[in-house]
Each structure stands twice: as structure tokens, then as C-alpha cells.
Design a protein around this motif. Sequence first.
Motif, PDB file in Angstrom:
ATOM      1  N   ARG A 129      31.606  63.250  64.496  1.00 41.10           N
ATOM      2  CA  ARG A 129      32.816  62.865  63.763  1.00 41.10           C
ATOM      3  C   ARG A 129      33.491  61.691  64.469  1.00 41.10           C
ATOM      4  O   ARG A 129      33.870  61.783  65.633  1.00 41.10           O
ATOM      5  CB  ARG A 129      33.793  64.030  63.661  1.00 41.10           C
ATOM      6  CG  ARG A 129      33.243  65.300  63.016  1.00 41.10           C
ATOM      7  CD  ARG A 129      32.886  65.079  61.551  1.00 41.10           C
ATOM      8  NE  ARG A 129      32.665  66.327  60.844  1.00 41.10           N
ATOM      9  CZ  ARG A 129      31.488  66.911  60.692  1.00 41.10           C
ATOM     10  NH1 ARG A 129      30.396  66.352  61.224  1.00 41.10           N
ATOM     11  NH2 ARG A 129      31.369  68.046  60.013  1.00 41.10           N
ATOM     12  N   ALA A 130      33.691  60.603  63.752  1.00 47.69           N
ATOM     13  CA  ALA A 130      34.355  59.426  64.303  1.00 47.69           C
ATOM     14  C   ALA A 130      35.859  59.506  64.066  1.00 47.69           C
ATOM     15  O   ALA A 130      36.313  60.014  63.039  1.00 47.69           O
ATOM     16  CB  ALA A 130      33.806  58.148  63.668  1.00 47.69           C
ATOM     17  N   LEU A 131      36.629  58.980  65.007  1.00 48.69           N
ATOM     18  CA  LEU A 131      38.074  58.905  64.827  1.00 48.69           C
ATOM     19  C   LEU A 131      38.417  57.941  63.696  1.00 48.69           C
ATOM     20  O   LEU A 131      39.407  58.123  62.985  1.00 48.69           O
ATOM     21  CB  LEU A 131      38.739  58.445  66.135  1.00 48.69           C
ATOM     22  CG  LEU A 131      40.264  58.306  66.135  1.00 48.69           C
ATOM     23  CD1 LEU A 131      40.942  59.612  65.729  1.00 48.69           C
ATOM     24  CD2 LEU A 131      40.752  57.855  67.508  1.00 48.69           C
ATOM     25  N   ALA A 132      37.592  56.935  63.494  1.00 48.83           N
ATOM     26  CA  ALA A 132      37.845  55.956  62.441  1.00 48.83           C
ATOM     27  C   ALA A 132      37.631  56.520  61.045  1.00 48.83           C
ATOM     28  O   ALA A 132      38.122  55.959  60.065  1.00 48.83           O
ATOM     29  CB  ALA A 132      36.955  54.731  62.635  1.00 48.83           C
ATOM     30  N   VAL A 133      36.914  57.645  60.961  1.00 47.97           N
ATOM     31  CA  VAL A 133      36.578  58.187  59.643  1.00 47.97           C
ATOM     32  C   VAL A 133      37.072  59.627  59.505  1.00 47.97           C
ATOM     33  O   VAL A 133      38.163  59.876  59.000  1.00 47.97           O
ATOM     34  CB  VAL A 133      35.059  58.085  59.373  1.00 47.97           C
ATOM     35  CG1 VAL A 133      34.731  58.624  57.970  1.00 47.97           C
ATOM     36  CG2 VAL A 133      34.598  56.631  59.477  1.00 47.97           C
ATOM     37  N   ARG A 134      36.321  60.605  59.947  1.00 44.33           N
ATOM     38  CA  ARG A 134      36.668  62.004  59.648  1.00 44.33           C
ATOM     39  C   ARG A 134      37.856  62.528  60.457  1.00 44.33           C
ATOM     40  O   ARG A 134      38.565  63.423  59.990  1.00 44.33           O
ATOM     41  CB  ARG A 134      35.444  62.899  59.836  1.00 44.33           C
ATOM     42  CG  ARG A 134      34.335  62.591  58.830  1.00 44.33           C
ATOM     43  CD  ARG A 134      33.157  63.552  58.950  1.00 44.33           C
ATOM     44  NE  ARG A 134      32.039  63.135  58.136  1.00 44.33           N
ATOM     45  CZ  ARG A 134      31.869  63.455  56.847  1.00 44.33           C
ATOM     46  NH1 ARG A 134      32.769  64.215  56.246  1.00 44.33           N
ATOM     47  NH2 ARG A 134      30.817  63.029  56.175  1.00 44.33           N
ATOM     48  N   PHE A 135      38.052  62.013  61.658  1.00 46.55           N
ATOM     49  CA  PHE A 135      39.241  62.402  62.425  1.00 46.55           C
ATOM     50  C   PHE A 135      40.406  61.445  62.170  1.00 46.55           C
ATOM     51  O   PHE A 135      41.443  61.547  62.826  1.00 46.55           O
ATOM     52  CB  PHE A 135      38.940  62.427  63.936  1.00 46.55           C
ATOM     53  CG  PHE A 135      38.392  63.740  64.426  1.00 46.55           C
ATOM     54  CD1 PHE A 135      39.154  64.896  64.367  1.00 46.55           C
ATOM     55  CD2 PHE A 135      37.112  63.822  64.950  1.00 46.55           C
ATOM     56  CE1 PHE A 135      38.661  66.111  64.819  1.00 46.55           C
ATOM     57  CE2 PHE A 135      36.599  65.028  65.402  1.00 46.55           C
ATOM     58  CZ  PHE A 135      37.381  66.182  65.341  1.00 46.55           C
ATOM     59  N   ARG A 136      40.250  60.543  61.232  1.00 44.92           N
ATOM     60  CA  ARG A 136      41.243  59.510  60.985  1.00 44.92           C
ATOM     61  C   ARG A 136      42.618  60.117  60.688  1.00 44.92           C
ATOM     62  O   ARG A 136      42.785  60.897  59.747  1.00 44.92           O
ATOM     63  CB  ARG A 136      40.812  58.629  59.821  1.00 44.92           C
ATOM     64  CG  ARG A 136      41.593  57.320  59.689  1.00 44.92           C
ATOM     65  CD  ARG A 136      41.043  56.454  58.564  1.00 44.92           C
ATOM     66  NE  ARG A 136      41.664  55.141  58.545  1.00 44.92           N
ATOM     67  CZ  ARG A 136      41.236  54.092  59.246  1.00 44.92           C
ATOM     68  NH1 ARG A 136      40.159  54.221  60.013  1.00 44.92           N
ATOM     69  NH2 ARG A 136      41.856  52.929  59.185  1.00 44.92           N
ATOM     70  N   PRO A 137      43.640  59.749  61.483  1.00 47.38           N
ATOM     71  CA  PRO A 137      44.972  60.314  61.256  1.00 47.38           C
ATOM     72  C   PRO A 137      45.650  59.662  60.056  1.00 47.38           C
ATOM     73  O   PRO A 137      45.350  58.514  59.704  1.00 47.38           O
ATOM     74  CB  PRO A 137      45.711  59.974  62.565  1.00 47.38           C
ATOM     75  CG  PRO A 137      45.012  58.761  63.085  1.00 47.38           C
ATOM     76  CD  PRO A 137      43.573  58.898  62.678  1.00 47.38           C
ATOM     77  N   PRO A 138      46.561  60.364  59.406  1.00 49.63           N
ATOM     78  CA  PRO A 138      47.199  59.843  58.193  1.00 49.63           C
ATOM     79  C   PRO A 138      47.843  58.476  58.364  1.00 49.63           C
ATOM     80  O   PRO A 138      47.776  57.636  57.458  1.00 49.63           O
ATOM     81  CB  PRO A 138      48.251  60.912  57.865  1.00 49.63           C
ATOM     82  CG  PRO A 138      47.713  62.162  58.471  1.00 49.63           C
ATOM     83  CD  PRO A 138      46.997  61.742  59.711  1.00 49.63           C
TER      84      PRO A 138
END
Length: 326
Positions: A129-138
Motif C-alpha cells: 500500500r502506497a501513501l500516495a494511493v491507498r493510504f492517501r489522507p483526505p
Amino acid sequence: MRVFSSVVLPAFVTIALSVTASASQAAPVKVFILCGQSNMEGKGAIKHLEQLLADPATAKAYQHLRNDNGWIERNDVFIKYNDDRGQGKLGLGYGTPTNRFGPELQFGHVVGNAFDEKVLIIKCAWGGRALAVRFRPPSSGKGDYTQRNRETKELEPLPEETYGEAYRDTIRIVKETLAGIDQVVPDYDPQEGYELSGFVFFQGFNDIIDQKKMDEYGQNLENLVRDVRKDLDAPKLPFVIGELGQQGVEPEKRYAQKHFAFRKMQEDVSKLPEFTGNVAFVKTSPYIVKDGESFDGGYHYYGRADTFFNIGNAFGEAMVKMVKSN
């Protein structure tokens, strides 16, 4: 949250209220959230842990994990792992796969030893899981990444619901677990309640391997801290950022520049004025053992039990320091 009015009361009434409030808040369960991708899932080999315990040269550091009856489960530290990966007393069995363990093990021992209150660890972790995609914060808004259509082989935009999927799952799991905390923490007393005490984020591999994702990592990480605090209604929630230290203290020359740049982005977030004293960057690269036996190829810190044990220990010590100072 308890709210008291500003009405002036007689001294004896004020004292009585103060004593009552103190008693009712005497021992709230301390709740820590551990979040990330595959390294947070846990890849420390239990097979290696058994070897470390069998070796007199290394056994002492791990002796609190097992006694004559087998692996120890703590009676004061409890864990809930994702929706479906188990819950109960802290011990082995909360890694992926189940013959592995993650930072939660020694982290739980450190915080459990540091506080008199019961501890609940809510672990939310999914590999890849990438922070840029699935972990992306609102606060980061929708991204503009693509995927290849399996049928047409053409690139197409990622579905909008992909962005922030793991972030939303994390917030949901935390809220649902706390709503049913009595199902996870035995003898939970609602009068004593619970308090959100800390958040650990250990993630980054799926961002560092994509330059576009890496370029926005620092801003996304800032937003993650702020958004987690907002969505959990915990404005100063202590936050540990675990270094992506996969390559060790001295990465391979061809990767060194990228890894050092990525680590600096992670550390720089912890140095922002608004995060002073409540966000800590914790190095994991010093715990890499490159010249020892590998239990997971070249990935996941070589799957070594000593490495994951030490990472959990470092996360725990940093968290305890922040919680006590705040």
C-alpha cells in the motif's frame, strides 16, 4: 470526553467533584495504533526467534517472551489486528503469515512495562500500500495515477475509490474496535474508559520505488498526521514515524541517494514546528543485519527476528518518552 462548566462552586463541592473526576479517570485503557504496510504486518521469523532463545549469547534479550510453559501472553496488553487477523492477549501470532511477528510484539512489552494501565494495540496493516494511493489522507485530495487495463492493455485512471482506501479502513477499524472495546479488553470498565495514546506509521516501500509517489511523500505524510488526529479527535496524538530503513545504514551505492532523500523527507516532517515534541522519527536502519542468515530473501529486513524485535523496541521507547513528556 468530560466537560466541566465554569460556574463557581463552594470549595467543598469543588474538592468532591475533583476527587470524583480523578477516580473515574484513574486508569483508562491506553490505546496505541500501529499502522503501515508489509513490514508493519510483520515478517520476523519465529523460527529465528527460537534460534536466538536457544543461543546463550543472545537468549537474555528475549527471555521475557517465553517460559517453561511456552510463549508468554501478557495479561495487561491486548491486541486487535485488522478486521479478521485475530485479537486477544499480546503474544505471538499477530504477524503475516502467522509464523511471523512484527513490531507489535516488543512494542507491546515496552509500553506494557511503562504504564500501570491496561494497553490495547490496534494494528492496521496491509502489504503493498502506497501513501500516495491507498493510504492517501483526505487532505491530499485525489491523486492522478493510472493502472493498465488487463483486457485492453491501455493505461487508465485508477478508480476514485482506490485513493485513501487503507486510510479509511484504518480509521474505521479503530472506531469500530473502540466502540466494542469490551470485546477485546477483558473486564473493561466504561467508567474508567480509554484514551488514544499514540500512533505508529511504518510504511514507504511502495512510494520509494515510484519517483512520482516519492516526490509527494513528504506532503502526504504531513497530511496523514494532521488528518489522523482530526478524524480520531485527538489533536496532539503522539505520532511515531518509522524510518524506511530496508537498505540499512549504508544502502547500496546505486540506491543510496534515493534512500537518504526519502529518509530525510520522513525526518523533516517530525521537525515541523507544529509537530515538535509530539511527532518522533525513529530510525530502523541500524537494526539491519546484512551479513547474517536471511529468513525472507532480501526483503522485509531479511525477515530476521532480532531486527523486528529491535524495531518494536525502538518504536515503544520513543512512544513512551512522548506520552510521558506530554
